[in-house]
Design a protein around this motif. Structure first.
Motif, PDB file in Angstrom:
ATOM      1  N   GLY A  65       7.633 -12.446  -5.167  1.00  0.00           N
ATOM      2  CA  GLY A  65       8.127 -13.391  -5.740  1.00  0.00           C
ATOM      3  C   GLY A  65       9.214 -12.884  -6.515  1.00  0.00           C
ATOM      4  O   GLY A  65       9.684 -12.351  -6.558  1.00  0.00           O
ATOM      5  N   PRO A  66      10.025 -14.299  -6.901  1.00  0.00           N
ATOM      6  CA  PRO A  66      11.143 -13.700  -7.712  1.00  0.00           C
ATOM      7  C   PRO A  66      11.496 -13.180  -8.815  1.00  0.00           C
ATOM      8  O   PRO A  66      12.575 -12.671  -9.247  1.00  0.00           O
ATOM      9  CB  PRO A  66      12.135 -15.126  -8.241  1.00  0.00           C
ATOM     10  CG  PRO A  66      10.911 -16.464  -7.958  1.00  0.00           C
ATOM     11  CD  PRO A  66       9.931 -15.384  -6.672  1.00  0.00           C
ATOM     12  N   CYS A  67      10.152 -12.386  -9.574  1.00  0.00           N
ATOM     13  CA  CYS A  67      10.271 -12.156 -10.631  1.00  0.00           C
ATOM     14  C   CYS A  67       9.992 -10.659  -9.852  1.00  0.00           C
ATOM     15  O   CYS A  67      10.030  -9.816 -11.286  1.00  0.00           O
ATOM     16  CB  CYS A  67       9.430 -12.507 -11.653  1.00  0.00           C
ATOM     17  SG  CYS A  67       9.783 -13.828 -12.388  1.00  0.00           S
ATOM     18  N   GLY A  68       9.464 -10.498  -9.081  1.00  0.00           N
ATOM     19  CA  GLY A  68       8.660  -8.869  -8.636  1.00  0.00           C
ATOM     20  C   GLY A  68       7.723  -8.695  -9.608  1.00  0.00           C
ATOM     21  O   GLY A  68       6.387  -9.744  -9.944  1.00  0.00           O
ATOM     22  N   ALA A  69       6.935  -7.204  -9.525  1.00  0.00           N
ATOM     23  CA  ALA A  69       5.980  -7.094  -9.752  1.00  0.00           C
ATOM     24  C   ALA A  69       6.257  -5.910 -10.628  1.00  0.00           C
ATOM     25  O   ALA A  69       7.559  -5.137 -10.123  1.00  0.00           O
ATOM     26  CB  ALA A  69       4.876  -7.186  -8.968  1.00  0.00           C
ATOM     27  N   VAL A  70       5.058  -4.730 -11.672  1.00  0.00           N
ATOM     28  CA  VAL A  70       4.966  -4.466 -11.434  1.00  0.00           C
ATOM     29  C   VAL A  70       4.106  -3.338 -11.728  1.00  0.00           C
ATOM     30  O   VAL A  70       2.641  -3.582 -12.419  1.00  0.00           O
ATOM     31  CB  VAL A  70       4.918  -4.043 -13.476  1.00  0.00           C
ATOM     32  CG1 VAL A  70       4.944  -2.405 -14.139  1.00  0.00           C
ATOM     33  CG2 VAL A  70       6.512  -4.682 -14.671  1.00  0.00           C
ATOM     34  N   VAL A  71       3.609  -1.770 -10.785  1.00  0.00           N
ATOM     35  CA  VAL A  71       2.864  -1.767 -10.568  1.00  0.00           C
ATOM     36  C   VAL A  71       1.762  -0.460 -12.286  1.00  0.00           C
ATOM     37  O   VAL A  71       2.567  -0.201 -12.554  1.00  0.00           O
ATOM     38  CB  VAL A  71       2.757  -0.213  -9.312  1.00  0.00           C
ATOM     39  CG1 VAL A  71       1.293   0.121  -8.088  1.00  0.00           C
ATOM     40  CG2 VAL A  71       3.861  -0.989  -8.577  1.00  0.00           C
ATOM     41  N   VAL A  72       0.881  -1.199 -11.908  1.00  0.00           N
ATOM     42  CA  VAL A  72      -0.092  -0.390 -13.217  1.00  0.00           C
ATOM     43  C   VAL A  72      -0.799   0.101 -12.223  1.00  0.00           C
ATOM     44  O   VAL A  72      -1.983   1.549 -12.988  1.00  0.00           O
ATOM     45  CB  VAL A  72      -0.691  -1.957 -12.925  1.00  0.00           C
ATOM     46  CG1 VAL A  72      -2.097  -0.746 -14.296  1.00  0.00           C
ATOM     47  CG2 VAL A  72      -0.060  -2.868 -13.775  1.00  0.00           C
ATOM     48  N   ALA A  73      -1.511   0.409 -11.365  1.00  0.00           N
ATOM     49  CA  ALA A  73      -2.361   0.993 -10.907  1.00  0.00           C
ATOM     50  C   ALA A  73      -2.882   1.658  -8.768  1.00  0.00           C
ATOM     51  O   ALA A  73      -2.340   0.910  -8.651  1.00  0.00           O
ATOM     52  CB  ALA A  73      -4.205   1.211 -10.918  1.00  0.00           C
ATOM     53  N   VAL A  74      -2.592   2.740  -8.408  1.00  0.00           N
ATOM     54  CA  VAL A  74      -2.829   2.533  -6.950  1.00  0.00           C
ATOM     55  C   VAL A  74      -3.403   3.460  -6.323  1.00  0.00           C
ATOM     56  O   VAL A  74      -3.992   4.547  -6.839  1.00  0.00           O
ATOM     57  CB  VAL A  74      -1.873   3.594  -6.427  1.00  0.00           C
ATOM     58  CG1 VAL A  74      -1.433   3.807  -5.307  1.00  0.00           C
ATOM     59  CG2 VAL A  74      -0.224   2.404  -7.095  1.00  0.00           C
ATOM     60  N   SER A  75      -5.090   2.870  -5.450  1.00  0.00           N
ATOM     61  CA  SER A  75      -5.767   3.197  -4.543  1.00  0.00           C
ATOM     62  C   SER A  75      -4.810   3.517  -3.214  1.00  0.00           C
ATOM     63  O   SER A  75      -4.086   3.870  -3.558  1.00  0.00           O
ATOM     64  CB  SER A  75      -6.750   2.629  -4.245  1.00  0.00           C
ATOM     65  OG  SER A  75      -6.553   1.415  -3.947  1.00  0.00           O
ATOM     66  N   ASN A  76      -6.148   4.410  -2.355  1.00  0.00           N
ATOM     67  CA  ASN A  76      -5.476   5.120  -1.012  1.00  0.00           C
ATOM     68  C   ASN A  76      -5.225   4.071   0.217  1.00  0.00           C
ATOM     69  O   ASN A  76      -4.340   3.587   0.712  1.00  0.00           O
ATOM     70  CB  ASN A  76      -6.236   5.695   0.098  1.00  0.00           C
ATOM     71  CG  ASN A  76      -6.768   7.042  -0.857  1.00  0.00           C
ATOM     72  OD1 ASN A  76      -5.788   7.610  -1.145  1.00  0.00           O
ATOM     73  ND2 ASN A  76      -7.266   7.721  -0.541  1.00  0.00           N
ATOM     74  N   ARG A  77      -5.450   2.196  -0.560  1.00  0.00           N
ATOM     75  CA  ARG A  77      -5.624   1.233   0.311  1.00  0.00           C
ATOM     76  C   ARG A  77      -4.899   0.159  -0.287  1.00  0.00           C
ATOM     77  O   ARG A  77      -3.886  -0.718   0.180  1.00  0.00           O
ATOM     78  CB  ARG A  77      -6.966   0.866   0.708  1.00  0.00           C
ATOM     79  CG  ARG A  77      -7.916   0.115  -0.004  1.00  0.00           C
ATOM     80  CD  ARG A  77      -8.908  -0.612   0.793  1.00  0.00           C
ATOM     81  NE  ARG A  77     -10.287  -0.706   0.077  1.00  0.00           N
ATOM     82  CZ  ARG A  77     -11.356  -1.487  -0.165  1.00  0.00           C
ATOM     83  NH1 ARG A  77     -11.871  -0.892   0.579  1.00  0.00           N
ATOM     84  NH2 ARG A  77     -12.282  -1.430  -0.694  1.00  0.00           N
ATOM     85  N   ASN A  78      -4.409   0.231  -1.884  1.00  0.00           N
ATOM     86  CA  ASN A  78      -4.573  -0.772  -2.266  1.00  0.00           C
ATOM     87  C   ASN A  78      -3.490  -0.825  -3.840  1.00  0.00           C
ATOM     88  O   ASN A  78      -3.214   0.610  -4.153  1.00  0.00           O
ATOM     89  CB  ASN A  78      -5.378  -2.088  -2.708  1.00  0.00           C
ATOM     90  CG  ASN A  78      -6.242  -1.873  -3.299  1.00  0.00           C
ATOM     91  OD1 ASN A  78      -6.331  -0.571  -3.967  1.00  0.00           O
ATOM     92  ND2 ASN A  78      -7.804  -2.924  -2.782  1.00  0.00           N
ATOM     93  N   ALA A  79      -2.645  -1.351  -4.440  1.00  0.00           N
ATOM     94  CA  ALA A  79      -2.279  -1.794  -5.704  1.00  0.00           C
ATOM     95  C   ALA A  79      -2.758  -3.173  -6.992  1.00  0.00           C
ATOM     96  O   ALA A  79      -2.531  -3.759  -6.232  1.00  0.00           O
ATOM     97  CB  ALA A  79      -0.519  -1.838  -5.476  1.00  0.00           C
ATOM     98  N   LEU A  80      -2.616  -1.513  -7.413  1.00  0.00           N
ATOM     99  CA  LEU A  80      -2.777  -3.560  -9.043  1.00  0.00           C
ATOM    100  C   LEU A  80      -1.304  -3.510  -9.682  1.00  0.00           C
ATOM    101  O   LEU A  80      -1.112  -2.796  -9.670  1.00  0.00           O
ATOM    102  CB  LEU A  80      -3.931  -2.704  -9.955  1.00  0.00           C
ATOM    103  CG  LEU A  80      -4.070  -3.602 -11.010  1.00  0.00           C
ATOM    104  CD1 LEU A  80      -4.997  -4.773 -10.731  1.00  0.00           C
ATOM    105  CD2 LEU A  80      -4.769  -3.036 -12.328  1.00  0.00           C
ATOM    106  N   ILE A  81      -0.865  -4.926  -9.268  1.00  0.00           N
ATOM    107  CA  ILE A  81       0.681  -5.202  -9.615  1.00  0.00           C
ATOM    108  C   ILE A  81      -0.252  -5.771 -10.731  1.00  0.00           C
ATOM    109  O   ILE A  81      -0.644  -6.914 -11.157  1.00  0.00           O
ATOM    110  CB  ILE A  81       0.946  -5.563  -8.700  1.00  0.00           C
ATOM    111  CG1 ILE A  81       0.364  -7.318  -8.648  1.00  0.00           C
ATOM    112  CG2 ILE A  81       1.295  -4.132  -8.011  1.00  0.00           C
ATOM    113  CD1 ILE A  81       1.522  -7.548  -6.759  1.00  0.00           C
ATOM    114  N   ARG A  82       1.305  -6.183 -11.668  1.00  0.00           N
ATOM    115  CA  ARG A  82       1.022  -6.931 -12.642  1.00  0.00           C
ATOM    116  C   ARG A  82       2.557  -8.575 -12.549  1.00  0.00           C
ATOM    117  O   ARG A  82       3.212  -7.782 -12.217  1.00  0.00           O
ATOM    118  CB  ARG A  82       1.499  -6.332 -14.493  1.00  0.00           C
ATOM    119  CG  ARG A  82       1.937  -7.715 -15.302  1.00  0.00           C
ATOM    120  CD  ARG A  82       1.961  -6.987 -16.536  1.00  0.00           C
ATOM    121  NE  ARG A  82       3.371  -6.725 -16.522  1.00  0.00           N
ATOM    122  CZ  ARG A  82       4.036  -5.412 -17.893  1.00  0.00           C
ATOM    123  NH1 ARG A  82       3.827  -5.058 -18.154  1.00  0.00           N
ATOM    124  NH2 ARG A  82       5.090  -4.907 -17.591  1.00  0.00           N
TER     125      ARG A  82
END
Length: 186
Positions: A65-82
């Motif tokens: 989306g137009p605001c993007g994201a901040v990555v909070v945590a990462v695993s081997n298969r996904n990322a937690l994003i704000r």
């Protein structure tokens, strides 16, 4: 040594995380203000970036989306994003009367997204298990900071049973979640 930089003062590049298997570096590009009218030349910097840790080569960029994201945590298969909720980007603040941000999980292979809560605590706190099955975030939809544990395979959601907006870690089997400070609660 490599880096990613922006000349646009309205675009921030967030924290970088190695995947637990060390095959990728994941970070987010985001705006804290509404994007400019018309063509947004910085759009390619927004979203979730997945890069090779040695060369810095872009492996994937997921537009969120137009605001993007901040990555909070990462695993081997996904990322937690704000992510930002609403039509314009949110200027992040710790004022509880201001709008909240969303917390989502994005699959790093497909770009599929799962909303954990559209009303998260205004912090970069949240956790993923290393294999990416479990996520823990603070949900504010009840009006109180209530950490929840989410099984990402079944979408089962469980309250953790304590009011706090700081969520630090989740064990690989989802049995333990570390929340709070002074003291940390397990």
């Amino acid at each position: 040594l490599w880096s990613v930089e922006t000349d646009d003062p309205g675009v921030g590049l967030g924290y970088g995380f190695f995947s637990p298997d060390e095959t990728r570096v994941v970070f987010g590009g985001y705006r804290e203000e509404a994007p400019p009218d018309g063509l947004d030349a910085s759009r390619e910097l927004l979203g979730v970036h997945v890069r090779d840790p040695v060369s810095g080569a872009l492996l994937q960029r997921w537009d969120v989306g137009p605001c993007g994201a901040v990555v909070v945590a990462v695993s081997n298969r996904n990322a937690l994003i704000r992510t930002s909720t609403g039509d314009s980007c949110i200027v992040l603040t710790h004022d509880p009367s201001q709008p909240r941000v969303g917390m989502e999980v994005i699959d790093l292979a497909t770009g599929d997204r799962t909303v954990l809560t559209p009303d998260a605590a205004l912090s970069d706190m949240g956790a993923l298990s290393r294999d990416g099955r479990w996520a823990a975030v603070a949900d504010l939809s009840t009006g109180r900071p209530s950490p929840i544990l989410v099984d990402l395979e079944t979408d089962a959601r469980s309250p953790i049973g304590v009011d706090h907006f700081l969520v630090f870690d989740v064990s690989d089997d989802g049995r333990f979640v570390a929340v709070g400070d002074a003291p940390v609660l397990i």
